[in-house]
Structures are given as structure tokens and as C-alpha cells.
Design a protein around this motif. Structure first.
Motif, PDB file in Angstrom:
ATOM      1  N   LYS A  22       0.441  -7.757   9.133  1.00 22.18           N
ATOM      2  CA  LYS A  22       0.547  -7.612  10.573  1.00 22.18           C
ATOM      3  C   LYS A  22       0.812  -6.151  10.922  1.00 22.18           C
ATOM      4  O   LYS A  22       1.347  -5.407  10.097  1.00 22.18           O
ATOM      5  N   PRO A  23       0.467  -5.727  12.136  1.00 21.77           N
ATOM      6  CA  PRO A  23       0.764  -4.344  12.532  1.00 21.77           C
ATOM      7  C   PRO A  23       2.231  -3.973  12.366  1.00 21.77           C
ATOM      8  O   PRO A  23       2.532  -2.820  12.023  1.00 21.77           O
ATOM      9  N   GLU A  24       3.139  -4.913  12.578  1.00 13.86           N
ATOM     10  CA  GLU A  24       4.559  -4.624  12.435  1.00 13.86           C
ATOM     11  C   GLU A  24       4.992  -4.407  10.992  1.00 13.86           C
ATOM     12  O   GLU A  24       6.131  -4.028  10.736  1.00 13.86           O
ATOM     13  N   ASP A  25       4.105  -4.652  10.035  1.00 15.43           N
ATOM     14  CA  ASP A  25       4.387  -4.332   8.642  1.00 15.43           C
ATOM     15  C   ASP A  25       4.184  -2.849   8.349  1.00 15.43           C
ATOM     16  O   ASP A  25       4.524  -2.390   7.250  1.00 15.43           O
ATOM     17  N   THR A  26       3.624  -2.120   9.290  1.00 13.08           N
ATOM     18  CA  THR A  26       3.393  -0.693   9.098  1.00 13.08           C
ATOM     19  C   THR A  26       4.712   0.037   8.866  1.00 13.08           C
ATOM     20  O   THR A  26       5.633  -0.057   9.670  1.00 13.08           O
ATOM     21  N   ALA A  27       4.798   0.752   7.760  1.00 12.08           N
ATOM     22  CA  ALA A  27       6.030   1.447   7.392  1.00 12.08           C
ATOM     23  C   ALA A  27       5.785   2.234   6.113  1.00 12.08           C
ATOM     24  O   ALA A  27       4.741   2.106   5.470  1.00 12.08           O
ATOM     25  N   ILE A  28       6.765   3.039   5.755  1.00 12.61           N
ATOM     26  CA  ILE A  28       6.798   3.616   4.424  1.00 12.61           C
ATOM     27  C   ILE A  28       7.545   2.650   3.527  1.00 12.61           C
ATOM     28  O   ILE A  28       8.658   2.226   3.850  1.00 12.61           O
ATOM     29  N   TYR A  29       6.942   2.302   2.423  1.00 11.74           N
ATOM     30  CA  TYR A  29       7.526   1.364   1.482  1.00 11.74           C
ATOM     31  C   TYR A  29       8.084   2.117   0.280  1.00 11.74           C
ATOM     32  O   TYR A  29       7.389   2.936  -0.324  1.00 11.74           O
ATOM     33  N   TYR A  30       9.333   1.834  -0.050  1.00 14.54           N
ATOM     34  CA  TYR A  30      10.022   2.483  -1.159  1.00 14.54           C
ATOM     35  C   TYR A  30      10.406   1.440  -2.197  1.00 14.54           C
ATOM     36  O   TYR A  30      10.970   0.406  -1.859  1.00 14.54           O
ATOM     37  N   CYS A  31      10.115   1.708  -3.444  1.00  8.40           N
ATOM     38  CA  CYS A  31      10.598   0.827  -4.491  1.00  8.40           C
ATOM     39  C   CYS A  31      11.952   1.325  -4.987  1.00  8.40           C
ATOM     40  O   CYS A  31      12.287   2.505  -4.845  1.00  8.40           O
ATOM     41  N   TYR A  32      12.727   0.412  -5.548  1.00  6.28           N
ATOM     42  CA  TYR A  32      14.032   0.786  -6.076  1.00  6.28           C
ATOM     43  C   TYR A  32      14.336  -0.006  -7.331  1.00  6.28           C
ATOM     44  O   TYR A  32      13.760  -1.063  -7.586  1.00  6.28           O
ATOM     45  N   ALA A  33      15.267   0.521  -8.101  1.00  6.25           N
ATOM     46  CA  ALA A  33      15.711  -0.147  -9.314  1.00  6.25           C
ATOM     47  C   ALA A  33      17.169   0.182  -9.545  1.00  6.25           C
ATOM     48  O   ALA A  33      17.597   1.322  -9.337  1.00  6.25           O
ATOM     49  N   TYR A  34      17.930  -0.814  -9.974  1.00  2.00           N
ATOM     50  CA  TYR A  34      19.321  -0.623 -10.342  1.00  2.00           C
ATOM     51  C   TYR A  34      19.406  -0.584 -11.859  1.00  2.00           C
ATOM     52  O   TYR A  34      18.915  -1.482 -12.540  1.00  2.00           O
TER      53      TYR A  34
END
Length: 119
Positions: free
Chosen positions: A88-100
């Protein structure tokens, strides 16, 4: 030193699908990776946890993406994946992965990859 490298971002039309991946490198052999997952952030909005998978495979999702996204990991490759469907248009974003990693647990994250959902 630990680095997370993301790939798969881009532009997709509403209703389309996109897959992201993120591989951790430089993890000391004496340490293991605990939870891995994905954040996202759009301009003017708070950071949002999108999805997370524990080392044992327990999954958690934000309410906004349940039923549309799935997250998985390959422990042998220290890689986490995010499959995004019915975008959806509202999914537009910068996506960051992370790990602990390690104990005490420390968080590492990638540089982010832009996902744009637009017609």
C-alpha cells in the motif's frame, strides 16, 4: 566489526510485492545472533517495528502489516528476509534491518533501503 547489508528496495505499484534481505557480517565466532527484524520510518513519522523473528523462529508483526508481510531467517547465513505483499502507499518508508548480538545484548542495524509504493 559487525555490519548489516540490505538489498531489495525499490519502487513498486500498489498491490505489488517486494522482497528485502539483510545479511550480517563480521560477527565474532564467540557470539551468536539473537532476534533479527525490520524497522521502518517515513518522514515526519515515528519509527515502527515491522517484523521480527527470533533465533528459534518465533514471529512478531506490526498490526499494520499482519497478513501481508512475512519474515524469515537463515541462521547459517546470518540473514533475515522480509517478503512484502499487497503493498500500500502507506508502506512507503525507509526500511532498516536490525540484529541483536551477544550478551549484554547489543543492537546493530543497516543503513536502510528505500521502499516506495506508488502508481
Amino acid at each position: 566489526q559487525v555490519q548489516l547489508v540490505e538489498s531489495g528496495g525499490g519502487v513498486v505499484q500498489p498491490g505489488g510485492s517486494l522482497g528485502l534481505s539483510c545479511a550480517a557480517s563480521g560477527v565474532p565466532v564467540t557470539l551468536s545472533i539473537d532476534d533479527m527484524g525490520w524497522y521502518r520510518q517515513a518522514p515526519g513519522k515515528e519509527r515502527e517495528m515491522v517484523a521480527e523473528v527470533s533465533r528459534g523462529g518465533y514471529l512478531q508483526f506490526a498490526d499494520s502489516v499482519k497478513g501481508r508481510f512475512t519474515v524469515s531467517r537463515d541462521n547459517a547465513k546470518n540473514t533475515v528476509f522480509l517478503q512484502m505483499n499487497s503493498l500500500k502507499p502507506e508502506d512507503t518508508a525507509i526500511y532498516y534491518c536490525y540484529a541483536y548480538i551477544g550478551f549484554p545484548r547489543r543492537e546493530f542495524w543497516g543503513q536502510g533501503t528505500q521502499v516506495t509504493v506508488s502508481s
